[in-house]
Motif scaffolding. Structure first.
Motif, PDB file in Angstrom:
ATOM      1  N   ASN A 110       0.854  -1.190   0.000  1.00 44.98           N
ATOM      2  CA  ASN A 110       0.000   0.000   0.000  1.00 44.98           C
ATOM      3  C   ASN A 110       0.890   1.241   0.000  1.00 44.98           C
ATOM      4  OD1 ASN A 110       0.788   0.602   2.684  1.00 44.98           O
ATOM      5  ND2 ASN A 110      -0.829  -0.692   3.501  1.00 44.98           N
ATOM      6  N   SER A 111       0.298   2.399  -0.156  1.00 46.93           N
ATOM      7  CA  SER A 111       1.088   3.622  -0.320  1.00 46.93           C
ATOM      8  C   SER A 111       1.935   3.922   0.915  1.00 46.93           C
ATOM      9  CB  SER A 111       0.174   4.813  -0.636  1.00 46.93           C
ATOM     10  OG  SER A 111      -0.782   5.003   0.382  1.00 46.93           O
ATOM     11  N   ASN A 170       2.579  -4.727   5.655  1.00 41.75           N
ATOM     12  CA  ASN A 170       1.484  -4.467   4.727  1.00 41.75           C
ATOM     13  C   ASN A 170       0.355  -5.489   4.903  1.00 41.75           C
ATOM     14  OD1 ASN A 170       0.729  -2.865   2.170  1.00 41.75           O
ATOM     15  ND2 ASN A 170       0.459  -4.962   1.496  1.00 41.75           N
ATOM     16  N   GLN A 188      -3.607  -4.949   6.110  1.00 42.40           N
ATOM     17  CA  GLN A 188      -4.716  -5.427   5.289  1.00 42.40           C
ATOM     18  C   GLN A 188      -5.471  -6.584   5.926  1.00 42.40           C
ATOM     19  OE1 GLN A 188      -2.853  -6.341   1.511  1.00 42.40           O
ATOM     20  NE2 GLN A 188      -2.742  -4.188   0.899  1.00 42.40           N
TER      21      GLN A 188
END
Length: 212
Positions: free
Chosen positions: A15-16, A205, A209
């Motif tokens: 993700n960013s 990450n 999530q």
């Protein structure tokens, strides 16, 4: 696993927030761009840069990307394995005691290490086990550990990398030599640190999530 698959299944799935943290760790000391300003760097051009980096290691050392991953796996075992509690000794006719928790997880990591072809899922699992064990080793002043915390709440990555850079060689003739020789950017030792950073943020990450 080749370099393309590794990057697709790791960096390109971040993700960013995780990507920006990884970028912050890599840019400058390990990776640099000649014609791009920092605010122009994105996940695609960093992925291309890392692909080129791994390709240079392969060409320089005439080895495959799988060997680079194997070296990463072996380096982690050399750092962690010596601190894992051994199986409890039992006398004849005694009921064996349960394996120490650290040994159970370490044994599972060694099963992954012995795999003929490592998948990305296995690499994530291996990395998480070894990083969690390493965290406990450091928190216990490099003592043998029987238990450890498997929750994804690692120490800051900077502290982990700093500890890795300070590791000394196990070989008797090189007791004062650092375990990682990172003078050469395109070396197996330096690539282990870079892959460690990538795997750290893959695990982080997944936690964000809901994968862990």
């Amino acid at each position: 696993m080749n370099a393309t698959d590794f990057i697709k299944d790791s960096i390109l799935k971040l993700n960013s927030e995780s990507f920006r943290e990884l970028e912050r760790q890599l840019i400058g000391e390990y990776i640099s761009f000649t014609f791009l300003d920092e605010d122009e760097i994105n996940i695609n051009n960093l992925s291309e840069k890392l692909y080129d980096y791994f390709e240079k290691i392969v060409l320089k050392n005439t080895e495959s990307f799988e060997i680079i991953i194997k070296n990463y796996i072996n380096n982690w075992d050399e750092m962690v394995g010596k601190y894992i509690a051994k199986e409890h000794a039992t006398k004849k006719n005694e009921t064996p005691l349960p394996l120490p928790r650290s040994r159970r997880y370490y044994n599972f990591a060694m099963e992954i290490r012995r795999s003929r072809s490592i998948t990305m899922r296995q690499l994530v699992d291996y990395s998480r086990i070894m990083m969690c064990l390493y965290t406990s080793v450091i928190d216990n002043n490099n003592s043998i550990i029987s238990d450890f915390d498997y929750a994804v709440n690692f120490m800051p990555l900077e502290r982990m990398i700093a500890s890795m850079k300070a590791e000394k060689s196990n070989a008797i003739m090189f007791k004062k030599k650092l375990f990682f020789d990172i003078q050469d950017l395109y070396s197996s030792d330096t690539s282990t640190l870079i892959i460690t950073m990538i795997m750290y943020y893959c695990i982080e990450n997944s936690r964000i999530q809901g994968g862990y």
